[in-house]
Write an enzyme that holds these catalytic residues in place. Sequence first.
Site, PDB file in Angstrom:
ATOM      1  N   LYS A  71      -0.878  -4.521  -5.518  1.00 31.50           N
ATOM      2  CA  LYS A  71       0.218  -3.842  -4.822  1.00 31.50           C
ATOM      3  C   LYS A  71       1.441  -4.762  -4.704  1.00 31.50           C
ATOM      4  CE  LYS A  71      -2.417  -2.977  -1.239  1.00 31.50           C
ATOM      5  NZ  LYS A  71      -3.656  -3.539  -1.793  1.00 31.50           N
ATOM      6  N   THR A  72       1.221  -5.992  -4.252  1.00 33.38           N
ATOM      7  CA  THR A  72       2.335  -6.934  -4.134  1.00 33.38           C
ATOM      8  C   THR A  72       2.945  -7.203  -5.505  1.00 33.38           C
ATOM      9  OG1 THR A  72       1.351  -7.961  -2.180  1.00 33.38           O
ATOM     10  CG2 THR A  72       2.963  -9.270  -3.394  1.00 33.38           C
ATOM     11  N   ASP A 116       4.787  -4.976   3.399  1.00 36.92           N
ATOM     12  CA  ASP A 116       3.340  -5.052   3.212  1.00 36.92           C
ATOM     13  C   ASP A 116       2.654  -4.592   4.505  1.00 36.92           C
ATOM     14  OD1 ASP A 116       1.118  -5.580   1.735  1.00 36.92           O
ATOM     15  OD2 ASP A 116       1.387  -7.745   1.651  1.00 36.92           O
ATOM     16  N   THR A 165      -3.501  -0.775   2.676  1.00 40.14           N
ATOM     17  CA  THR A 165      -4.899  -0.637   2.259  1.00 40.14           C
ATOM     18  C   THR A 165      -5.503   0.587   2.944  1.00 40.14           C
ATOM     19  OG1 THR A 165      -5.438  -2.160   4.047  1.00 40.14           O
ATOM     20  CG2 THR A 165      -5.346  -3.088   1.829  1.00 40.14           C
ATOM     21  N   ARG A 224      -7.939  -9.895  -8.328  1.00 40.19           N
ATOM     22  CA  ARG A 224      -7.906 -11.125  -7.532  1.00 40.19           C
ATOM     23  C   ARG A 224      -9.244 -11.847  -7.631  1.00 40.19           C
ATOM     24  NH1 ARG A 224      -6.103  -9.876  -2.137  1.00 40.19           N
ATOM     25  NH2 ARG A 224      -4.062 -10.570  -2.834  1.00 40.19           N
TER      26      ARG A 224
END
Length: 357
Positions: A71-72, A116, A165, A224
Amino acid sequence: MSPYDESSSAVSSTADGEDRAVEAALRPKDLDEFIGQERVREQLSLVLQAARHRAATPDHVLLSGPPGLGKTTLSMIIAAEMGAPIRITSGPAIQHAGDLAAILSSLTEGEVLFLDEIHRMSRPAEEMLYMAMEDFRVDVIVGKGPGATAIPLELPPFTLVGATTRAGLLPPPLRDRFGFTGHMEFYAPVELERVIHRSARLLDVSIDTAGAAEIAGRSRGTPRIANRLLRRVRDFAQVRHDGEITKEIAAAALGVYEVDERGLDRLDRAVLHALLKLFGGGPVGLSTLAVAVGEESETVEEVAEPFLVREGLLARTPRGRIATAAAWQHLGLTPPTAPPHASLPAQQDLFGGSPEG
Ligand SMILES: Nc1ncnc2c1ncn2[C@@H]1O[C@H](COP(=O)(O)OP(=O)(O)OP(=O)(O)O)[C@@H](O)[C@H]1O
Ligand SMILES: [Mg+2]
């Protein structure tokens, strides 16, 4: 057993300090470099191309999905694709409407504001955001009490990119103000293989096809985690071997970090093991299961279970947790010929209580 510390698990999906330090270097810089998420990528690419075509600021974008899926990264790509600067902040950092007003009023035309954890913003800030998103205007309150006045302030057009999230926690009025919502999905193993090959190139690590596949299969659908496991395997390959990552070296390294072939860690396996060996596959109540593995119910429920359920190894039923056939197979155990939960009355009936309690 010592209490499970999620941050120490090699397959935790949240970013630790080391992750944050290397993630910047590993982030794809444009949409073409961004691997997977075909649907979101195509939709987003249309939104951005259309905006460029009209020489306008793109609609506000909401990105939702589990941690570590990009997302980032995508928010930075949006800014890069538009050739616009990006301002990064987060819901928890904006506790007062005034904090948000200060940020909004300093935005330049076309700037991307990345918010965020947008579901964790305070109520007053959220309400200010509604007006800013819709009318590019905020009311700045000056003074206190009866003498307070609202001074309307025009904002330059900007693009808000919100990440969450927990899309379900967003109030509908906020959700509705985004012109586009991208739902991020877990990655397929072949996509993670591409992520791993790309990261290996950037980290100057040599890895073969089978080695990348071995790591991808244990990465829980999450880039990640794939990048983190790659670094742990690289360490092992450099210290114990010649640095080259093969299937055997990847498997041995991840064995050391207690990450099994499907990406289960120590806690995941302990839960399954207890469910199968102590309770014959269930059904068993959450709190009983938690006691059996020496953990808090919340840890079992929030850390281990979601992945076990997603993998089809464990199911939640009204009578308690049960193991699936795949769970027996995964731990290499043979299920009893007549599963206990098929012949015995439910646990509720035996003890007169809820198995969830
Ligand atoms: N599609 C992708 N291709 C290549 N690398 C990716 C991709 N998506 C994510 N990554 C890598 O995974 C790491 C985590 O991504 P990112 O920080 O964008 O996740 P996130 O969704 O913002 O997570 P969180 O919810 O914890 O904030 C980054 O280092 C990034 O390089
Ligand atoms: Mg993020």
